[in-house]
Design an enzyme around this catalytic site. Sequence first.
Site, PDB file in Angstrom:
ATOM      1  N   CYS A  72     -25.240 -43.977  15.373  1.00 60.87           N
ATOM      2  CA  CYS A  72     -25.894 -45.254  15.683  1.00 60.87           C
ATOM      3  C   CYS A  72     -27.395 -45.027  15.542  1.00 60.87           C
ATOM      4  O   CYS A  72     -27.939 -44.099  16.137  1.00 60.87           O
ATOM      5  CB  CYS A  72     -25.557 -45.684  17.102  1.00 60.87           C
ATOM      6  SG  CYS A  72     -26.556 -47.081  17.650  1.00 60.87           S
ATOM      7  N   CYS A  78     -32.227 -47.095  22.673  1.00 60.80           N
ATOM      8  CA  CYS A  78     -31.769 -48.165  23.563  1.00 60.80           C
ATOM      9  C   CYS A  78     -31.425 -47.670  24.957  1.00 60.80           C
ATOM     10  O   CYS A  78     -31.364 -48.459  25.889  1.00 60.80           O
ATOM     11  CB  CYS A  78     -30.621 -48.931  22.945  1.00 60.80           C
ATOM     12  SG  CYS A  78     -28.999 -48.417  23.466  1.00 60.80           S
ATOM     13  N   CYS A  81     -26.405 -44.998  25.024  1.00 61.24           N
ATOM     14  CA  CYS A  81     -25.607 -43.821  24.648  1.00 61.24           C
ATOM     15  C   CYS A  81     -26.456 -42.555  24.665  1.00 61.24           C
ATOM     16  O   CYS A  81     -26.803 -42.021  23.616  1.00 61.24           O
ATOM     17  CB  CYS A  81     -25.035 -44.018  23.256  1.00 61.24           C
ATOM     18  SG  CYS A  81     -23.853 -45.341  23.180  1.00 61.24           S
ATOM     19  N   GLN A 284     -13.933 -54.007  35.730  1.00 58.77           N
ATOM     20  CA  GLN A 284     -14.196 -52.741  35.040  1.00 58.77           C
ATOM     21  C   GLN A 284     -14.415 -52.978  33.546  1.00 58.77           C
ATOM     22  O   GLN A 284     -13.660 -53.717  32.918  1.00 58.77           O
ATOM     23  CB  GLN A 284     -13.028 -51.769  35.245  1.00 58.77           C
ATOM     24  CG  GLN A 284     -12.971 -51.154  36.629  1.00 58.77           C
ATOM     25  CD  GLN A 284     -14.100 -50.147  36.882  1.00 58.77           C
ATOM     26  OE1 GLN A 284     -14.958 -49.892  36.039  1.00 58.77           O
ATOM     27  NE2 GLN A 284     -14.109 -49.579  38.076  1.00 58.77           N
ATOM     28  N   TYR A 313     -14.650 -53.309  49.097  1.00 58.16           N
ATOM     29  CA  TYR A 313     -15.364 -53.538  47.823  1.00 58.16           C
ATOM     30  C   TYR A 313     -14.318 -53.867  46.750  1.00 58.16           C
ATOM     31  O   TYR A 313     -14.240 -53.221  45.715  1.00 58.16           O
ATOM     32  CB  TYR A 313     -16.162 -52.302  47.394  1.00 58.16           C
ATOM     33  CG  TYR A 313     -17.137 -51.775  48.425  1.00 58.16           C
ATOM     34  CD1 TYR A 313     -18.454 -52.245  48.460  1.00 58.16           C
ATOM     35  CD2 TYR A 313     -16.759 -50.803  49.347  1.00 58.16           C
ATOM     36  CE1 TYR A 313     -19.354 -51.748  49.381  1.00 58.16           C
ATOM     37  CE2 TYR A 313     -17.658 -50.309  50.282  1.00 58.16           C
ATOM     38  CZ  TYR A 313     -18.959 -50.783  50.293  1.00 58.16           C
ATOM     39  OH  TYR A 313     -19.848 -50.277  51.204  1.00 58.16           O
ATOM     40  N   GLU A 334     -14.833 -58.163  50.056  1.00 54.54           N
ATOM     41  CA  GLU A 334     -15.767 -58.183  48.925  1.00 54.54           C
ATOM     42  C   GLU A 334     -16.898 -59.164  49.261  1.00 54.54           C
ATOM     43  O   GLU A 334     -16.667 -60.171  49.920  1.00 54.54           O
ATOM     44  CB  GLU A 334     -14.976 -58.613  47.674  1.00 54.54           C
ATOM     45  CG  GLU A 334     -15.755 -59.205  46.539  1.00 54.54           C
ATOM     46  CD  GLU A 334     -16.709 -58.225  45.876  1.00 54.54           C
ATOM     47  OE1 GLU A 334     -16.340 -57.063  45.642  1.00 54.54           O
ATOM     48  OE2 GLU A 334     -17.851 -58.634  45.582  1.00 54.54           O
ATOM     49  N   ASP A 382     -14.376 -48.559  47.083  1.00 55.86           N
ATOM     50  CA  ASP A 382     -14.874 -48.524  45.696  1.00 55.86           C
ATOM     51  C   ASP A 382     -16.246 -49.190  45.638  1.00 55.86           C
ATOM     52  O   ASP A 382     -16.390 -50.287  45.086  1.00 55.86           O
ATOM     53  CB  ASP A 382     -13.854 -49.241  44.786  1.00 55.86           C
ATOM     54  CG  ASP A 382     -14.254 -49.199  43.323  1.00 55.86           C
ATOM     55  OD1 ASP A 382     -15.185 -48.449  42.963  1.00 55.86           O
ATOM     56  OD2 ASP A 382     -13.633 -49.928  42.521  1.00 55.86           O
ATOM     57  N   CYS A 410     -18.610 -44.522  41.232  1.00 54.14           N
ATOM     58  CA  CYS A 410     -19.230 -44.480  39.892  1.00 54.14           C
ATOM     59  C   CYS A 410     -20.523 -43.673  39.933  1.00 54.14           C
ATOM     60  O   CYS A 410     -21.278 -43.680  38.971  1.00 54.14           O
ATOM     61  CB  CYS A 410     -19.460 -45.891  39.371  1.00 54.14           C
ATOM     62  SG  CYS A 410     -20.413 -46.910  40.482  1.00 54.14           S
TER      63      CYS A 410
END
Length: 455
Positions: A72, A78, A81, A284, A313, A334, A382, A410
Amino acid sequence: MLNKNQIYQAEITGLTSEGNGVCHIDSMAVFVPNTAVGDILNVRIVKVLKKYAFGIIENIITPSSDRVTPDCHISTKCGGCILRHISYEAELKFKYQRVYDAITRIGGIDGSLVGEIVPSDSTIAYRNKAQLPIAYGKDGNITVGFFAQRSHRVIPVDNCLLHSEVFNPIIDCFIDFANKYKLTPYDEKSHSGLLRHLYMRHAMGTDEIMVCIIINGKKLPHEEELCEKLLTVENRIKTIVINKNCDKTNVITGKECRNIFGTGYITDKLCGFLFRISPLSFYQVNRSQAEKLYTIAKDFAELQPDETLLDLYCGTGTIGLTMANYVKKLYGVEIIPQAIEDAKINAKINGITNAEFFCGDASLAAEKLAKQGIKADCIIIDPPRKGCDATLIETVTKKFSPSRVVYVSCDPATLARDLKIFNESGYSIKKITPVDLFPRTGHVESVVLLTKVHN
Ligand code: SAH
């Protein structure tokens, strides 16, 4: 002492959690983006601080064997990635290490509990969501793209390799429309201009598409024409929504949505269940990896038919609802009202009758549920990247005191911080499985099983 602009030869010996290469020059750590472990290179120093410095690649003398040719041309600009220049194998090793380091260094937890990382089947076109800022391009026309790393300069996107391919013709169509009517992009500094973000979702399990245009205003001129044009280029679009965001903020979406086509939501299929997703609800971004993540969480939970499960969550209810048939009762909590509305409907459309959902802050709502005398045998947590707050962990460990907690995270650093508190509050960490939900980016997800220590 290192000097700015000076060039030094060095070898990259590690990667930071942000994915920057690290080398040591004159016993000072120097961070160099877009490098790989084993690169021998000339580094140009760009910034010197007291304890460390930043450099950029001047030229590579001997490339690392981890290196691959980036496919890319904007990947170094950017900021998405950050690992596109290394092989997927090296990327998985880096992500495993990120989790291992956080767990051992921040959490003080035995690193042997970290199991193998679950790789992604696909490393391209897996993202089902794009939120692209709108700006003027170099030629004065409207463009749509990504913010450059650590900046708010928009780099035009053409064929992002992470996104679902269905987004590309929609982007082109929207740009043509915006230029035809000379619509103005939003300018953060002057808080003027109409178009803020082009936001799209592709439910890959059902092939439904949502387009949402986020504007600094109430109405988009020629809305009907835009709908017609978009539907001509892509007939899988199920809904087109205008989201109003007139606030001076970095937050992408505002609270108000108005449907200009369709019902205002799309439905996806995940783990054999249907999930309605509204624009403001979390979902997700990598559907097939999310299925693996949820399956691991379910296996860790070892649910029993007479048990109560609490899903904190919970978003649109995805994790809890995929487990509801294994328990007597499910509660979900939530903070986003639309997500809770979706969760309630998701229970209905899947014929699940043992679930209740509450809208509110996880800490406060959990406290309230505990006060009402609700018991939980297993709790799923979560949270967003910032992790749980200490009061929530206290409520979970002291008031509910479930035999198992499954923590889906995450962010390895906040996960490790929280696990340490759980550990000190009578819970032992049994297993940790990193899952690659975000190939080619620096992010990594983990699932952790904690069990109550019986004295
Ligand atoms: N479990 C869901 C969502 C996880 S993302 C899934 O897998 O799809 C984290 C969710 O936490 C988001 O839906 C976000 O809106 C919600 N959230 C953020 N802060 C919160 C808080 N203080 N209390 C409750 N929920 C919160």
